[in-house]
Scaffold this motif. Structure first.
Motif, short mmCIF file in Angstrom:
data_model
loop_
_atom_site.label_atom_id
_atom_site.label_comp_id
_atom_site.label_asym_id
_atom_site.label_seq_id
_atom_site.Cartn_x
_atom_site.Cartn_y
_atom_site.Cartn_z
N VAL A 77 -80.99 -17.59 3.39
CA VAL A 77 -80.42 -18.69 4.17
C VAL A 77 -80.81 -18.47 5.61
CG1 VAL A 77 -78.30 -19.85 4.90
CG2 VAL A 77 -78.48 -18.93 2.58
N LEU A 87 -73.87 -17.42 8.50
CA LEU A 87 -74.35 -17.87 7.18
C LEU A 87 -75.78 -17.42 6.91
CD1 LEU A 87 -72.95 -21.51 7.20
CD2 LEU A 87 -71.96 -19.48 6.10
N ASN A 88 -76.54 -17.12 7.96
CA ASN A 88 -77.94 -16.72 7.80
C ASN A 88 -78.05 -15.35 7.14
OD1 ASN A 88 -78.82 -19.07 9.11
ND2 ASN A 88 -78.67 -18.09 11.11
N LEU A 91 -78.74 -13.49 0.37
CA LEU A 91 -77.61 -13.52 -0.54
C LEU A 91 -78.10 -13.10 -1.92
CD1 LEU A 91 -76.04 -16.97 0.48
CD2 LEU A 91 -75.53 -14.70 1.40
N HIS A 105 -73.96 -14.18 -3.20
CA HIS A 105 -73.03 -13.69 -2.20
C HIS A 105 -73.65 -12.59 -1.34
CE1 HIS A 105 -71.54 -10.62 -5.41
NE2 HIS A 105 -72.65 -10.22 -4.86
N VAL A 112 -70.18 -13.97 2.61
CA VAL A 112 -70.70 -15.34 2.54
C VAL A 112 -71.02 -15.64 1.08
CG1 VAL A 112 -72.58 -16.88 3.23
CG2 VAL A 112 -71.66 -15.25 4.87
N LEU A 114 -72.58 -18.68 -1.71
CA LEU A 114 -73.33 -19.90 -1.97
C LEU A 114 -73.08 -20.25 -3.43
CD1 LEU A 114 -75.50 -22.07 -1.52
CD2 LEU A 114 -77.22 -20.30 -1.87
N TRP A 123 -74.17 -28.15 -3.34
CA TRP A 123 -74.20 -26.71 -3.12
C TRP A 123 -73.40 -26.44 -1.86
CZ3 TRP A 123 -75.58 -23.36 -6.67
CH2 TRP A 123 -76.41 -23.78 -7.70
N LEU A 125 -71.87 -23.55 1.08
CA LEU A 125 -71.87 -22.25 1.76
C LEU A 125 -70.50 -22.06 2.38
CD1 LEU A 125 -75.30 -22.09 3.61
CD2 LEU A 125 -74.40 -20.36 2.04
N ARG A 135 -65.39 -25.27 3.15
CA ARG A 135 -66.77 -24.82 3.27
C ARG A 135 -67.21 -24.91 4.73
NH1 ARG A 135 -66.36 -29.87 1.05
NH2 ARG A 135 -67.43 -31.53 2.16
N HIS A 138 -72.75 -27.74 3.42
CA HIS A 138 -72.99 -28.22 2.06
C HIS A 138 -74.23 -29.10 2.03
CE1 HIS A 138 -70.72 -31.63 3.78
NE2 HIS A 138 -71.57 -32.34 3.06
N TRP A 152 -79.30 -28.22 5.11
CA TRP A 152 -77.84 -28.19 5.02
C TRP A 152 -77.19 -29.13 6.02
CZ3 TRP A 152 -75.59 -25.53 1.14
CH2 TRP A 152 -76.41 -24.66 0.44
#
Length: 153
Positions: A77, A87-88, A91, A105, A112, A114, A123, A125, A135, A138, A152
């Protein structure tokens, strides 16, 4: 099991326990009372309909392990600016499905996740697994997995 539902319960309203917010009917504040929920109603179900629902559930459940096995082991991500830059990163695929789909995860704090939402429409995050309502980001798509590259919202 449809045989466990009495004929008298057919079309019966579902009740939920709600705490009393003031002294109602002599009950102390905070005590629980059963209140009918008008949005939920129990209905009788034929053996054939129950069998159909059970078969669909088993088929969906059986497909979970295949979906997880075929999903990418790692998803990257990227592109989120501050303050969403948490979030980056990479995962890793979880061993079990979540909401019938693969999920990924990162367990280093902050964790985090997904995953596919419970409605199977997007989807998600987020910082916790759930049904998808809470969230941070998404994307609405019918794509089988998010590793193909998504933009996203």
């Amino acid at each position: 099991d449809p045989s466990e539902i009495s004929a008298e319960l057919a079309e019966a309203p579902w009740h939920v326990a709600e705490p009393c917010t003031d002294a109602q009917d002599g009950r102390p504040v905070g005590s629980l009372a059963l209140v009918a929920d008008p949005l939920v109603c129990l209905q009788s179900m034929s053996e054939e309909r129950f069998s159909e629902i059970r078969s669909n559930w088993r088929r969906t459940f059986g497909a979970c392990s295949t979906r997880v096995a075929n999903a990418p082991k790692v998803v990257e991500v990227s592109g989120f600016p501050e303050p969403l830059d948490v979030l980056n990163g990479r995962l890793e695929r979880r061993p079990q499905a979540w909401n019938w789909r693969p999920a990924w995860h990162r367990l280093v704090q902050p964790a985090v996740f997904l995953y596919r939402d419970a409605a199977d429409s997007k989807w998600v995050l987020g910082l916790a697994l759930g049904e998808g309502h809470q969230r941070l980001a998404h994307v609405y798509t019918g794509l089988e997995n998010p590793a193909c590259g998504l933009v996203w919202e």
